[in-house]
Scaffold this motif. Structure first.
Motif, short mmCIF file in Angstrom:
data_model
loop_
_atom_site.label_atom_id
_atom_site.label_comp_id
_atom_site.label_asym_id
_atom_site.label_seq_id
_atom_site.Cartn_x
_atom_site.Cartn_y
_atom_site.Cartn_z
N ILE B 91 0.86 -1.18 0.00
CA ILE B 91 0.00 0.00 0.00
C ILE B 91 0.90 1.23 0.00
CG2 ILE B 91 -1.73 1.33 1.26
CD1 ILE B 91 -2.72 -1.32 2.46
N VAL B 92 0.72 2.08 -1.02
CA VAL B 92 1.40 3.37 -1.04
C VAL B 92 0.40 4.37 -0.48
CG1 VAL B 92 2.34 5.16 -2.52
CG2 VAL B 92 2.85 2.78 -3.01
N ILE B 93 0.81 5.21 0.48
CA ILE B 93 -0.20 6.04 1.14
C ILE B 93 0.26 7.48 1.33
CG2 ILE B 93 0.61 5.28 3.44
CD1 ILE B 93 -2.32 5.47 4.37
N ASN B 94 -0.65 8.40 1.02
CA ASN B 94 -0.48 9.79 1.40
C ASN B 94 -1.49 10.01 2.51
OD1 ASN B 94 -0.11 12.52 1.61
ND2 ASN B 94 -0.21 12.93 -0.58
N ALA B 108 -1.97 -3.63 8.65
CA ALA B 108 -1.50 -3.96 7.30
C ALA B 108 -0.15 -4.67 7.38
CB ALA B 108 -1.40 -2.70 6.45
N CYS B 109 0.76 -4.11 8.19
CA CYS B 109 2.09 -4.73 8.34
C CYS B 109 1.94 -6.15 8.88
CB CYS B 109 2.96 -3.91 9.28
SG CYS B 109 3.40 -2.30 8.64
N ASP B 110 1.05 -6.31 9.89
CA ASP B 110 0.87 -7.63 10.50
C ASP B 110 0.33 -8.63 9.49
OD1 ASP B 110 1.79 -6.60 12.82
OD2 ASP B 110 -0.15 -6.42 13.81
N ALA B 111 -0.41 -8.11 8.49
CA ALA B 111 -0.95 -9.00 7.46
C ALA B 111 0.10 -9.24 6.36
CB ALA B 111 -2.23 -8.41 6.87
N VAL B 115 4.02 -1.18 3.50
CA VAL B 115 3.39 0.14 3.47
C VAL B 115 4.46 1.21 3.23
CG1 VAL B 115 1.99 1.81 4.72
CG2 VAL B 115 1.62 -0.62 5.07
N VAL B 116 4.25 2.03 2.19
CA VAL B 116 5.18 3.11 1.89
C VAL B 116 4.42 4.42 1.93
CG1 VAL B 116 6.78 4.07 0.22
CG2 VAL B 116 6.54 1.60 0.41
N SER B 117 4.79 5.34 2.83
CA SER B 117 4.10 6.62 2.92
C SER B 117 4.98 7.72 2.33
CB SER B 117 3.75 6.93 4.37
OG SER B 117 4.93 7.03 5.14
#
Lengths: 326, 337
Positions: B91-94, B108-111, B115-117
């Protein structure tokens, strides 16, 4: 003469039957719309229909359900609360700061805020002010207080709260148990106790209640205090899930809560509300607005509009069916 | 278009793209909380262009964009949870909030999701953060100013939106630059909110009380407004650092054509979204050595290359840059020390 009276009793029992059926349909409607949304999600993403899926999809629906119940108490008294969203945000900020670092002060602030809600009820009744104006003003007060408590996003939820919100019971996901519990407790309190009848009556037919000797001031205070209580629970539940707070975190809840009450079979006229319906309505809205939308793969330019369209369709379906009942 | 990427651009060709795992079946989602201004639109456009090509080239399986209906934190938290359920690999997130999304990010990490913000980064340690080096940008402004005004002199500073980390970082960089160049002295400071109109008003208000100013250090989106204020007051035109906005570069070109006016321009490129995408792809590729905090270069233009960039920027828009996989590799390499 006997024949004629028989005829009228027969007709009235038939009418009563039709009315009962309409009422049943009305009661089932929220559940029906929830089932529809769930079916659509199951069809779009079968993976979501699982213990893990329900835990994830529904856990953010719990604070919405609690805020919806809070709004329902206010609507039951024939008023409207436009400040519940920012109030939830304020409670969130207190939960992530005071309640963790100095629990006693935190509890005192939260109880005090419920007290303010009760005072608002008294003010609205005594001065005969429109609740929309008073609560709109209060929404800015709560927002300002939230920013004072937490000027920039941060803070941390108390550990016990995190533990409650991430509780994993066997077989049934926690959000479903929590939703059932909230719905049943409030249903029993408001629909099955005698003072619950008085509370609903104060919104539905205040004149009759007043003539019967009940204090309308007291009922209004109780209704608003209950709204404050559930607002506090909503804010705490929200922070238990997000783990950290933001002064703007609850702003969207005001309108979601109103929509949840209406979707759940409540009406703006006062007294006509349904706690179980409100909880189901909140779950439906939470599911329709986010998971359903995400799973539909709508182009990004249209997602925002599609969100609104789904809400309108769900609410319009409710109005269509309740129209037929008349 | 010749682009000067201040950090690590030279290393781009040297960096070796070692593919450890196949990412052609991986799905990357983009969770975005707001789309309502030109910067965000440019950000989405850049992301769309880069990811469409990556999907066509079979580098990744899918790259979908999700924008929430409101700027609210709970909405985005719910969205992240739904993306987990959708089975995305990254997941890329702003993000709408640096802290309040940490619960959902942790889930999300646990799944097992990467994740990249970026831009709106998150503080949850398990996520990656693509951060633009605003402090270096502020310092570089003074360095550049020293080239145009070797004799030094008085500077006016225009600040950005108060209370934001970006304003803080650029300001700190400028102070550091001035400390290294004692020939400059900041004689005034105004708040421009990264907005030409606000900056013009603020500069016009402070101008009468200022001694002669040789240069203006600012934060982007305020240079053109400052120029207008000086012109209206009939004061000599100082060296104004620009911020990659179309109106700023256009004014610069007009001045350059007139009398060879010289300055420098820098800002964060909205296309940094595409860089975040490549970082996510690299993590999925199996690279374990990527630092969780990645400092990436800002986009700068000099006297020589700004005119080539100008026609490509939309009227009222901001210069952007679509990052390539090589750019990402170079940026990662620059951060491994």
């Amino acid at each position: 003469m006997t024949a004629a009276s028989l005829d009228t009793t027969a007709r009235s029992s038939a009418e009563r039957g039709a009315l009962a059926r309409a009422r049943l349909l009305r009661g089932l409607l929220p559940a029906l719309s929830l089932a529809l949304v769930l079916l659509a999600i199951a069809w779009l993403n079968p993976r979501a229909i699982s213990y893990f899926g329900f835990s994830l999809m529904l856990n953010l629906a719990i604070p919405i359900a609690l805020a919806t119940i809070a709004q329902m108490f206010v609507i039951a008294g024939n008023e409207l609360d436009l400040s519940i969203g920012t109030f939830v945000g304020f409670v969130g900020c207190v939960t992530a700061t005071w309640l963790k670092d100095a629990p006693l002060i935190g509890v005192a602030i939260l109880l005090g805020s419920i007290g303010i809600y009760a005072l608002l009820g008294a003010l609205i009744h005594l001065r005969n002010l429109p609740s929309i104006v008073v609560t709109l003003g209060m929404s800015f007060v709560w927002q300002g207080l939230a920013i004072l408590v937490l000027p920039k996003p941060g803070g941390k939820a108390p550990d016990w709260l995190l533990a409650i919100m991430s509780f994993k019971p066997p077989f049934i996901p926690f959000p479903i148990i929590a939703a059932l519990l909230i719905g049943l407790v409030v249903h029993f309190g408001l629909m099955r106790t005698s003072y619950g009848v008085i509370l609903r009556g104060s919104g539905g037919n205040p004149a009759a209640l007043k003539r019967a000797g009940w204090s309308l001031l007291k009922t209004k205070i109780v209704l608003f205090a209950l709204a404050g209580l559930f607002g506090v629970l909503s804010g705490m539940a929200l922070i238990g899930i997000t783990t950290s707070a933001d002064a703007n975190i609850g702003n969207g809840y005001t309108l979601l809560a109103i929509a949840g009450v209406i979707l759940g079979g409540g009406e703006f006229v006062g007294g006509r509300v349904s706690p179980i319906g409100a909880v189901i309505g909140a779950l439906t809205l939470a599911l329709a607005a986010s998971p359903l939308l995400t799973f539909m793969h709508i182009p990004p330019d249209w997602q925002v509009a599609a969100n609104g369209a789904i809400l309108i369709i769900v609410l319009a379906a409710r109005v269509l069916i309740s129209r037929r009942e008349r | 278009m010749k682009k000067l990427l201040v950090l690590g651009a030279l290393a781009a060709m040297l960096a070796s793209g070692t593919a450890l795992a196949d990412t052609s079946g991986k799905k990357i989602a983009f969770s975005n909380n707001y789309a309502g201004n030109s910067w965000r639109q440019a950000m989405l456009d850049s992301y769309g262009i880069v990811t469409k090509k990556a999907v066509d080239d079979k580098i990744v399986g899918a790259a979908d964009i999700f924008t929430t209906a409101d700027k609210e934190v709970p909405t985005q938290a719910a969205q992240v949870q739904n993306l987990i359920l959708q089975g995305y690999d990254a997941i890329v997130i702003n993000a709408a909030s640096p802290d309040a999304l940490n619960g959902a990010i942790k889930q999300a990490c646990d799944a097992g999701i990467t994740v990249v913000s970026f831009d709106g980064t998150v503080t949850e340690p398990c996520a990656y953060r693509v951060v633009v080096d605003f402090k270096d940008m502020g310092k570089q402004e003074v360095e550049q100013m020293a080239k145009f005004q070797p004799k030094g002199g008085n500077l006016l500073e225009i600040r950005g939106l108060a209370g934001t980390s970006i304003d803080d970082a650029i300001h700190a960089g400028i102070l550091e630059g001035v400390a290294a160049h004692p020939e400059f002295k900041i004689v005034g400071s105004v708040t421009g909110d990264w907005d030409q109109t606000t900056a013009q008003k603020a500069v016009a208000t402070i101008l009468p009380s200022l001694p002669d100013v040789v240069g203006i250090v600012d934060q982007g989106g305020d240079g053109y407004g400052a120029a207008q204020a000086f012109a209206a007051a009939g004061k000599p035109r100082p060296t104004i650092i620009m911020g990659n906005r179309q109106d700023e570069l256009k004014w610069w070109k007009e001045q350059k054509d007139k009398d060879g006016y010289k300055t420098w321009s820098a800002s964060i490129a909205p296309g940094v979204s595409s860089l975040a995408f490549w970082v996510a792809q690299q993590v999925l590729d199996g690279r374990k050595d990527i630092p969780h905090d990645l400092l990436v270069p800002y986009l700068a233009f000099t006297q020589d290359d700004f005119e080539a960039a100008l026609p490509k920027i939309k009227e009222g828009g901001v210069a952007t840059h679509e990052y390539t996989q090589e750019d990402a590799l170079a940026a990662i390499k620059a951060n491994i020390k």
